[in-house]
Design an enzyme around this catalytic site. Structure first.
Site, mmCIF file in Angstrom:
data_model
loop_
_atom_site.group_PDB
_atom_site.id
_atom_site.type_symbol
_atom_site.label_atom_id
_atom_site.label_comp_id
_atom_site.label_asym_id
_atom_site.label_seq_id
_atom_site.Cartn_x
_atom_site.Cartn_y
_atom_site.Cartn_z
ATOM 1 N N ASP A 191 -23.009 43.959 32.032
ATOM 2 C CA ASP A 191 -23.746 44.956 32.805
ATOM 3 C C ASP A 191 -25.221 44.559 32.896
ATOM 4 O OD1 ASP A 191 -23.806 47.781 33.923
ATOM 5 O OD2 ASP A 191 -25.325 47.946 32.357
ATOM 6 N N GLU A 244 -16.752 30.483 21.674
ATOM 7 C CA GLU A 244 -16.172 30.298 20.330
ATOM 8 C C GLU A 244 -14.665 30.516 20.385
ATOM 9 O OE1 GLU A 244 -18.013 33.243 17.805
ATOM 10 O OE2 GLU A 244 -20.024 32.396 18.134
HETATM 11 C C1 NOJ Z 1 -24.895 49.035 36.077
HETATM 12 C C2 NOJ Z 1 -23.739 49.948 36.245
HETATM 13 O O1 NOJ Z 1 -22.824 49.345 37.121
HETATM 14 C C3 NOJ Z 1 -24.271 51.249 36.767
HETATM 15 O O2 NOJ Z 1 -23.221 52.124 37.098
HETATM 16 C C4 NOJ Z 1 -25.195 51.842 35.747
HETATM 17 O O3 NOJ Z 1 -25.794 52.993 36.268
HETATM 18 C C5 NOJ Z 1 -26.280 50.853 35.351
HETATM 19 N N1 NOJ Z 1 -25.776 49.554 35.078
HETATM 20 C C6 NOJ Z 1 -26.991 51.306 34.096
HETATM 21 O O4 NOJ Z 1 -26.150 51.117 33.012
#
Ligand code: NOJ
Length: 517
Positions: A191, A244
């Site tokens: 993310d 790993e």
């Molecule tokens: C990316 C995620 O896809 C989104 O839904 C989220 O609001 C932001 N990161 C913050 O975590």
């Protein structure tokens, strides 16, 4: 081919209106029927759920709303038993403010975790340390009385950013990866991969050019918080942990211009296997723009990189709303015949369109904090429709978001009963892509797209497959010369027949033609 599942919107087993892991387990047959290779599941970890679970209070557990770790293991085993892989979200940039690490970090300036988050003193006037803005609006700095300092949050103030400069933080997050890999997951979607490092001089971001009319967070050019060189080093470290173990992969969210995507792959030092590519969603929908978009993307990635094409997701408007039901079929054929791994989002196979969310049901903090710019992500996050019964068979309770008005016409049971439906088109395309190795692995060879027809070949070994997609709602002449075997039409009403070019494509028709093999 990846299928993205939002657990809260997939299937509810206990009537609380929210999808859960036992519900997901009960619907794995749908994934088998479709033929998906792999699932990307978004967060199911303990969370106050202020940002769809991307505010995590314990990285190594399951939120009771979704079930237990044992439920997770059962779901993973069931996927693996059917040869389907699973990647899960890894959210390295921030935690929930309810995470124990943050509670400790904010408790004093001297506790062992005092620099696990990004703390800074106030300016002389008491204001925040610089002009950095949260993606969700307002200053990215939040004052904390106990510490007598500000902490930094790229997103919600309930999502403080971890301090990746601290080796102890990096080691703790590496252990999170190992925890899930040892449980058997096949990889992660990282993310917010672009924002892991921030400028340590805390330099102010410059104004963005041409920003009038844009939502406030986009009026700054986030050069000192996004895509910093140091973030690439952190991605290399994350990749080293993955390496790993055998056969694990990293996808990653790397929002931004196509030109930036190349360095997320890395060269000598590998980073992500698949930085997610949203170019098709962002492209204008006409043959010339699409051929330009596709070319620009292939040119932007390193020579040996494997590409991917994402056509939906929990942060992106449902594309069926933009394209309409006919061109949505053309998009399916495009995504499943390009070179690169397709990613689609649960419900795309039904042609789900954005669902209208009444004001009193808005859940997305983005819409509440930056209203009036059409940023609400709830319309794409609404529950799956399994059948035409009340609440689409998703829940026996009150669904957490409304299902929309078109459930009776657009649900899995209904479309499965119609062999010409979009759902069947997905299944047939997935099957064909798997059967024809030129479609799965072959080179992409552009042809000159003309007369609203997007054309290219996929070439692998002795095999040559032509794809021609009519991007408009009128018949169009497709100018290829020669003869071949039509494998599939997006209308699903002709297949396995001999055809000759030039030929007429019907309105909104896409065809896959085997020229040689
Ligand atoms: C990316 C995620 O896809 C989104 O839904 C989220 O609001 C932001 N990161 C913050 O975590």
């Amino acid at each position: 081919m990846f299928y993205q599942v939002l657990p809260i919107s997939f299937a509810d087993s206990n009537g609380d209106g929210k999808g859960d892991l036992p519900g997901f387990l009960g619907r794995i047959d749908h994934l088998r029927w479709l033929g998906v290779d792999a699932v990307w599941m978004t967060p199911f970890y303990p969370s106050p759920f202020r940002d769809l679970g991307y505010d995590i209070s314990d990285f190594c557990n399951v939120d009771p709303v979704f079930g237990t770790l044992a439920d997770f293991d059962r779901a993973l085993d069931a996927l693996h038993a059917h040869g389907i892989k699973l990647i899960i979200d890894f959210v390295p940039n921030h935690t929930s403010n309810e995470h124990a690490w943050f509670a400790e970090s904010r408790s004093s300036r001297s506790n062992p975790k005092h620099d696990w988050y990004i703390w800074a003193d106030a300016e002389a006037d008491g204001g925040p340390p610089n002009n950095w803005m949260s993606r969700f609006g307002g200053s990215a700095w939040q004052w904390d009385d106990t510490r007598g300092q500000y902490y930094y949050h790229s997103f919600l103030l309930e999502q403080p950013d971890l301090n990746w400069r601290n080796p102890a933080v990096r080691a703790a997050m590496a252990d999170v990866l190992r925890f899930w890999i040892r449980r058997g997951v096949d990889g992660f979607r990282v993310d917010a991969a672009a924002v892991l490092a921030k400028d340590d001089l805390l330099r102010d971001d410059p104004p963005a050019p041409d920003s009038s009319g844009k939502p406030p967070p986009q009026r700054l050019n986030h050069v000192f918080t996004d895509d910093r060189p140091q973030a690439m080093i952190y991605l290399e470290e994350i990749r080293a942990v993955i390496d790993e173990f055998d056969n694990r992969m990293l996808a990653g969210e790397v929002q931004g211009k196509i030109g930036r995507i190349g360095h997320f792959y890395g060269n000598a030092r590998p980073r992500l296997h698949l930085p997610l590519n949203f170019a098709l969603l962002d492209s204008a929908w006409d043959a010339l723009s699409l051929q330009g978009t596709i070319d620009a993307y292939y040119n932007a990635i390193p020579d040996k990189a494997w590409s991917d094409w994402t056509i939906g997701g929990h942060d992106k408007k449902r594309i069926a709303g933009k394209l309409g039901p006919f061109q949505t079929r053309v998009l399916a054929m495009l995504a499943l015949t390009l070179r690169g791994t397709p990613f689609f989002f649960a419900g795309d196979e039904l042609g789900m369109e954005p669902v209208l969310i009444p004001d009193d049901k808005v859940n997305d903090p983005f819409e509440r904090l930056v209203p009036g710019y059409g940023l609400n992500r709830d319309p794409e996050r609404t529950p799956m429709r399994w059948d035409g019964s009340a609440n689409g068979g998703f829940t026996s309770g009150e669904p957490w978001l409304p299902l929309g008005e078109d459930v009776a016409e657009r649900n899995v049971a209904r479309l499965m009963a119609d062999p010409h439906s979009l759902l069947w088109l997905y299944r047939r395309l997935i099957e064909l892509r798997r059967r024809e190795s030129a479609l799965s692995w072959g080179a992409y060879q552009p042809l000159r797209s003309r007369h609203d027809i997007l054309m290219y070949k996929r070439v692998g070994g002795e095999c040559e497959i032509l794809v021609a997609l009519n991007t408009v709602h009128q018949p169009r002449k497709c100018t290829w010369q020669g003869a071949g075997r039509l494998l599939l039409s997006s209308w699903l009403d002709r297949e396995e027949c001999e055809v000759e070019g030039p030929m007429l494509l019907r309105p909104d028709e896409g065809v896959i033609i085997k020229l040689r093999c």
